[in-house]
Structure formats: structure tokens, C-alpha cells
Design a protein around this motif. Structure first.
Motif, mmCIF file in Angstrom:
data_model
loop_
_atom_site.group_PDB
_atom_site.id
_atom_site.type_symbol
_atom_site.label_atom_id
_atom_site.label_comp_id
_atom_site.label_asym_id
_atom_site.label_seq_id
_atom_site.Cartn_x
_atom_site.Cartn_y
_atom_site.Cartn_z
ATOM 1 N N THR A 166 -15.558 -64.789 -45.940
ATOM 2 C CA THR A 166 -15.910 -64.810 -44.519
ATOM 3 C C THR A 166 -16.082 -66.258 -44.071
ATOM 4 O O THR A 166 -16.607 -67.093 -44.811
ATOM 5 N N THR A 167 -15.645 -66.537 -42.863
ATOM 6 C CA THR A 167 -15.858 -67.851 -42.240
ATOM 7 C C THR A 167 -16.437 -67.625 -40.846
ATOM 8 O O THR A 167 -16.692 -66.482 -40.430
ATOM 9 N N ARG A 168 -16.617 -68.704 -40.113
ATOM 10 C CA ARG A 168 -17.195 -68.579 -38.782
ATOM 11 C C ARG A 168 -16.302 -67.769 -37.843
ATOM 12 O O ARG A 168 -16.797 -66.989 -37.025
ATOM 13 N N ASP A 169 -14.980 -67.914 -37.980
ATOM 14 C CA ASP A 169 -14.067 -67.294 -37.027
ATOM 15 C C ASP A 169 -13.189 -66.193 -37.615
ATOM 16 O O ASP A 169 -12.405 -65.582 -36.888
ATOM 17 N N SER A 170 -13.270 -65.933 -38.929
ATOM 18 C CA SER A 170 -12.374 -64.932 -39.517
ATOM 19 C C SER A 170 -12.951 -64.391 -40.813
ATOM 20 O O SER A 170 -13.913 -64.938 -41.359
ATOM 21 N N ILE A 171 -12.354 -63.311 -41.265
ATOM 22 C CA ILE A 171 -12.648 -62.753 -42.585
ATOM 23 C C ILE A 171 -11.328 -62.648 -43.362
ATOM 24 O O ILE A 171 -10.257 -62.491 -42.772
ATOM 25 N N GLU A 172 -11.433 -62.753 -44.672
ATOM 26 C CA GLU A 172 -10.254 -62.635 -45.541
ATOM 27 C C GLU A 172 -10.280 -61.274 -46.210
ATOM 28 O O GLU A 172 -11.213 -60.949 -46.944
ATOM 29 N N VAL A 173 -9.253 -60.478 -45.951
ATOM 30 C CA VAL A 173 -9.141 -59.130 -46.515
ATOM 31 C C VAL A 173 -8.033 -59.149 -47.563
ATOM 32 O O VAL A 173 -6.888 -59.509 -47.262
ATOM 33 N N ARG A 174 -8.384 -58.764 -48.777
ATOM 34 C CA ARG A 174 -7.402 -58.745 -49.864
ATOM 35 C C ARG A 174 -6.911 -57.328 -50.107
ATOM 36 O O ARG A 174 -7.718 -56.409 -50.322
ATOM 37 N N LEU A 175 -5.593 -57.167 -50.081
ATOM 38 C CA LEU A 175 -4.948 -55.894 -50.402
ATOM 39 C C LEU A 175 -4.382 -56.019 -51.815
ATOM 40 O O LEU A 175 -3.455 -56.799 -52.049
ATOM 41 N N LEU A 176 -4.954 -55.286 -52.748
ATOM 42 C CA LEU A 176 -4.560 -55.360 -54.155
ATOM 43 C C LEU A 176 -3.706 -54.159 -54.508
ATOM 44 O O LEU A 176 -4.057 -53.016 -54.186
ATOM 45 N N MET A 177 -2.564 -54.419 -55.197
ATOM 46 C CA MET A 177 -1.635 -53.339 -55.556
ATOM 47 C C MET A 177 -1.000 -53.646 -56.905
ATOM 48 O O MET A 177 -1.120 -54.766 -57.412
ATOM 49 N N SER A 178 -0.320 -52.687 -57.497
ATOM 50 C CA SER A 178 0.275 -52.856 -58.826
ATOM 51 C C SER A 178 1.723 -52.373 -58.820
ATOM 52 O O SER A 178 2.122 -51.551 -58.000
ATOM 53 N N ALA A 179 2.499 -52.916 -59.766
ATOM 54 C CA ALA A 179 3.900 -52.533 -59.920
ATOM 55 C C ALA A 179 4.278 -52.654 -61.391
ATOM 56 O O ALA A 179 3.547 -53.241 -62.195
ATOM 57 N N LYS A 180 5.433 -52.130 -61.735
ATOM 58 C CA LYS A 180 5.839 -52.054 -63.142
ATOM 59 C C LYS A 180 6.252 -53.398 -63.717
ATOM 60 O O LYS A 180 6.162 -53.601 -64.929
ATOM 61 N N ASP A 181 6.750 -54.333 -62.887
ATOM 62 C CA ASP A 181 7.147 -55.639 -63.386
ATOM 63 C C ASP A 181 7.098 -56.646 -62.245
ATOM 64 O O ASP A 181 6.863 -56.287 -61.081
ATOM 65 N N SER A 182 7.335 -57.907 -62.575
ATOM 66 C CA SER A 182 7.172 -58.973 -61.589
ATOM 67 C C SER A 182 8.179 -58.900 -60.434
ATOM 68 O O SER A 182 7.786 -59.100 -59.274
ATOM 69 N N PRO A 183 9.474 -58.640 -60.632
ATOM 70 C CA PRO A 183 10.367 -58.540 -59.479
ATOM 71 C C PRO A 183 9.995 -57.407 -58.533
ATOM 72 O O PRO A 183 10.032 -57.558 -57.303
ATOM 73 N N THR A 184 9.626 -56.261 -59.105
ATOM 74 C CA THR A 184 9.224 -55.128 -58.276
ATOM 75 C C THR A 184 7.947 -55.440 -57.514
ATOM 76 O O THR A 184 7.799 -55.064 -56.343
ATOM 77 N N LEU A 185 7.008 -56.116 -58.171
ATOM 78 C CA LEU A 185 5.760 -56.465 -57.509
ATOM 79 C C LEU A 185 5.998 -57.423 -56.338
ATOM 80 O O LEU A 185 5.380 -57.285 -55.281
ATOM 81 N N PHE A 186 6.877 -58.374 -56.509
ATOM 82 C CA PHE A 186 7.166 -59.312 -55.424
ATOM 83 C C PHE A 186 7.715 -58.567 -54.203
ATOM 84 O O PHE A 186 7.290 -58.814 -53.060
ATOM 85 N N ASP A 187 8.651 -57.655 -54.435
ATOM 86 C CA ASP A 187 9.209 -56.885 -53.316
ATOM 87 C C ASP A 187 8.161 -55.978 -52.681
ATOM 88 O O ASP A 187 8.134 -55.803 -51.449
ATOM 89 N N LEU A 188 7.285 -55.391 -53.507
ATOM 90 C CA LEU A 188 6.228 -54.534 -52.974
ATOM 91 C C LEU A 188 5.274 -55.337 -52.087
ATOM 92 O O LEU A 188 4.894 -54.876 -50.998
ATOM 93 N N ARG A 189 4.895 -56.520 -52.509
ATOM 94 C CA ARG A 189 4.002 -57.352 -51.698
ATOM 95 C C ARG A 189 4.643 -57.709 -50.356
ATOM 96 O O ARG A 189 3.989 -57.689 -49.314
ATOM 97 N N CYS A 190 5.931 -58.021 -50.385
ATOM 98 C CA CYS A 190 6.628 -58.339 -49.125
ATOM 99 C C CYS A 190 6.659 -57.128 -48.201
ATOM 100 O O CYS A 190 6.450 -57.259 -46.983
ATOM 101 N N ASP A 191 6.919 -55.936 -48.762
ATOM 102 C CA ASP A 191 6.945 -54.708 -47.949
ATOM 103 C C ASP A 191 5.585 -54.458 -47.292
ATOM 104 O O ASP A 191 5.499 -54.166 -46.091
#
Length: 360
Positions: free
Chosen positions: A303-328
Motif C-alpha cells: 500500500t502507498t499513499r495513492d495506490s495499492i498493489e494487488v498480486r494475482l498468483l497463478m500456476s502452469a505446467k512449465d515456463s513457456p505456458t506460464l508466460f502466456d498465461l500471465r499475459c492472458d
């Protein structure tokens, strides 16, 4: 005068006959060896094609060339025992040819066994850690064994040459300072070679590992005895000495498992309601085929004076799939916020103190 002339003719005839007899015997032996070898491997090829396993096809294909030459040499040895003229010629080249053939066969057998073993290590499956570790060990030990076989073979071939053998012995006798110079010059190569053996034993990296080093993110594409090839995400190749992975820190995202966790950060207004955002994130990640069903978490991490940071955590089977999932998910959540809750985006608030006091 007649008798000396006849003796000269007999000697000349023998000199001409000896090479001819040797050539004829060698030609017959080579032709017979090729026919016998072709017949045997024709049968082996048909037997291999009828089986379901691919390993026997690899072995037959790898051994065809070296065994053909070995069969020819065996035929020449048999023929040389029956033809003295051929035996004299064969005795001069046998010590040079035999080590080369044995070395070639050893290399062919080694590569065939390694390729057959790699078939059982399928890295295309989701949980491929064991397969990647097996492939890495096979690759490293195969290259180390190849180096040893080639080194020994070349040494035996050189020892078969009398001139080279004498030169080598004389050099050994006076190799004090020269040995130190060569050792100093070869130190980097020997260091990398020893590092390759250590990597095969300790396994800091494996084939297809996702790593981050030198500020670059990519996958281990190939592991050699002296260097490692890292395939960067944008198709570049980063070539790194093997000793780097034993001396320098680096990130290995898939050391224990190929499954990975990834995050998407949203910077929102402090008044934003987290409940609707969490529900929408759960809906999007569950509908995405790249999610492996393990982890989905929404947390306010800062949290800061003007905003909050919200983290969306997710999982995937491997690194290429995870990268595409994060972009989606990043794209989908931003579009949903813009269409449904634009007031939740972080805003910069400026307060006019003088205006507020006058109004008061």
C-alpha cells in the motif's frame, strides 16, 4: 648368356605377379565381405522394421557403416593368411587400420545406445524432470566417452607409425618446460572439461531447464563438455562456459519440478473493492486452458499513499505456458477493469489547501 637372361625374366615375372596376386585376392575378399555384410544387414533391417520399438532401428542404422569396414578387414585377414603376397602388404597397414576401425565401432555403439536410451526419456510430457535429468546425464557421459575413445584411437594410430613414435619418445624425454607451457595454455580447456564432468555428477542444470543468468531468461538447449547453449526467449543463443554454472550464481526455475508459479501485479486505487476483482480473476484463470489447476490467489501485497498493489498468483505446467498465461490474465483483467470498474484504477490526488480553507 642364355641362362642369366632367363633368370632375369623369371625375377621380373615374379615381381609383376606378386602385386597382381595381392590385388586379386584383396578384390575377391572385399567383394565377398560386402555381399555377406549386405545380406546380414538386410535381414537385420527387416527384423528391426517389424518390431514396435525404435531402438533396434537406431542400433542397426548406426552399426551399418563401421561393421561393413570391419567385415572387409576380417575378410582381408583371412585372405592374407592364404596369399603371402597380400600378407606382406597387410602387415604394414594393419597396425594403423585396426585401431581406427575399433574406435569407429566403439563410437557407433556408444551413440546408438545413447540414442536408444534417450527414446525412453520423453521430455514432451508435463512432468519431465526425471526425463530431463536422464537426458542430461546421457549427453554429458556420451561426450566424455567420445573424447576418451577418440583420444585413445588417435594415440594408437600414431604409435603404429615408426617415425611418429620415435619423435614422440624423443619429445617425452625433453618435455619439461614444453609440458609446463602446454599445460598453462590448456588450463582453460581442461578446466571446462573437468567442469563438464562435475556438472554431469552434481546436476546444477538439466536439458530444457528454465534459467535466468546474465540478465537473460531462457532454456538450457544443449550441454557440451566445455560450454552450455542457452536459448533466449527471443530465439537468441547465449553460449556460456560450463565452469560458469559451478562458480557463478544463477536462477534455475525448474530445478525440482517443471511446474512454476507466476504473478501479475495490478496497481489500483485504495478505495478499490478486492472481492469483485478476486471473483473475476478466478473466473478468467479457470477458463484458461494454460492453467494447471494448482494455484490461484489474490493478495494485497503493498500500500502507498495513492495506490495499492494487488498480486494475482497463478500456476502452469512449465515456463513457456506460464508466460502466456500471465499475459492472458494481465490483458483480461485490465480490459475487465476498464469496462466494469474504471474507478478502481490508481489516481493521483492533489489537495488545494488554500481552496479548502477558504471554503471552510
Amino acid at each position: 648368356m642364355i641362362e642369366p637372361i632367363s633368370e632375369s625374366i623369371d625375377v621380373s615375372t615374379r615381381l609383376l605377379a606378386d602385386p597382381a596376386q595381392a590385388a586379386i585376392a584383396a578384390g575377391i575378399a572385399i567383394l565377398a565381405a560386402i555381399v555377406i555384410h549386405g545380406a546380414i544387414f538386410l535381414v537385420l533391417q527387416r527384423v528391426a522394421t517389424r518390431t514396435e520399438a525404435d531402438s533396434d532401428d537406431i542400433v542397426v542404422r548406426a552399426l551399418r557403416g563401421p561393421t561393413r569396414l570391419a567385415t572387409i578387414i576380417v575378410a582381408l585377414i583371412v585372405a592374407a593368411r592364404e596369399v603371402p603376397e597380400l600378407d606382406e602388404i597387410w602387415a604394414r597397414i594393419a597396425a594403423f587400420v585396426l585401431p581406427a576401425v575399433v574406435g569407429w565401432i566403439a563410437l557407433a555403439v556408444l551413440r546408438a545406445l545413447v540414442e536408444a536410451a534417450k527414446l525412453k526419456a520423453d521430455i514432451s510430457v508435463a512432468d519431465n524432470l526425471k526425463a530431463r535429468r536422464k537426458r542430461t546425464k546421457l549427453t554429458m557421459f556420451s561426450r566424455i566417452a567420445t573424447f576418451i575413445i577418440v583420444f585413445v584411437t588417435v594415440g594408437l594410430m600414431l604409435l603404429a607409425i615408426p617415425g611418429v613414435r620415435n619423435i614422440g619418445l624423443s619429445l617425452v624425454a625433453s618435455a619439461g618446460l614444453a609440458g609446463l607451457a602446454v599445460g598453462a595454455a590448456a588450463q582453460p580447456a581442461l578446466k571446462s572439461l573437468i567442469a563438464g564432468v562435475q556438472m554431469a555428477m552434481t546436476e546444477p542444470i538439466n536439458i530444457d531447464d528454465a534459467v535466468v543468468l546474465e540478465g537473460e531468461w531462457g532454456w538450457i538447449e544443449d550441454i557440451r563438455t566445455t560450454y552450455v547453449v542457452v536459448k533466449i526467449w527471443d530465439e537468441r543463443r547465449l553460449v556460456v562456459p560450463t565452469s560458469y554454472f559451478l562458480e557463478q550464481p544463477f536462477q534455475n526455475w525448474t530445478k525440482q519440478t517443471a511446474n512454476l508459479l507466476g504473478t501479475v501485479f495490478l496497481h489500483l486505487d485504495p478505495k478499490a473493492k478486492i472481492g469483485p476483482i478476486r471473483e473475476e480473476f478466478f473466473r478468467q484463470v479457470e477458463d484458461n486452458e494454460r492453467w494447471d489447476g494448482r494455484v490461484r490467489v489474490v493478495q494485497v501485497t503493498e500500500t502507498t499513499r495513492d495506490s495499492i498493489e494487488v498480486r494475482l498468483l497463478m500456476s502452469a505446467k512449465d515456463s513457456p505456458t506460464l508466460f502466456d498465461l500471465r499475459c492472458d490474465i494481465r490483458e483480461g483483467m485490465l480490459e475487465w477493469l476498464a469496462d466494469n470498474r474504471p474507478q478502481d484504477f490508481a489516481q493521483l490526488r492533489l489537495v488545494n489547501v488554500e481552496g479548502a480553507q477558504a471554503a471552510g
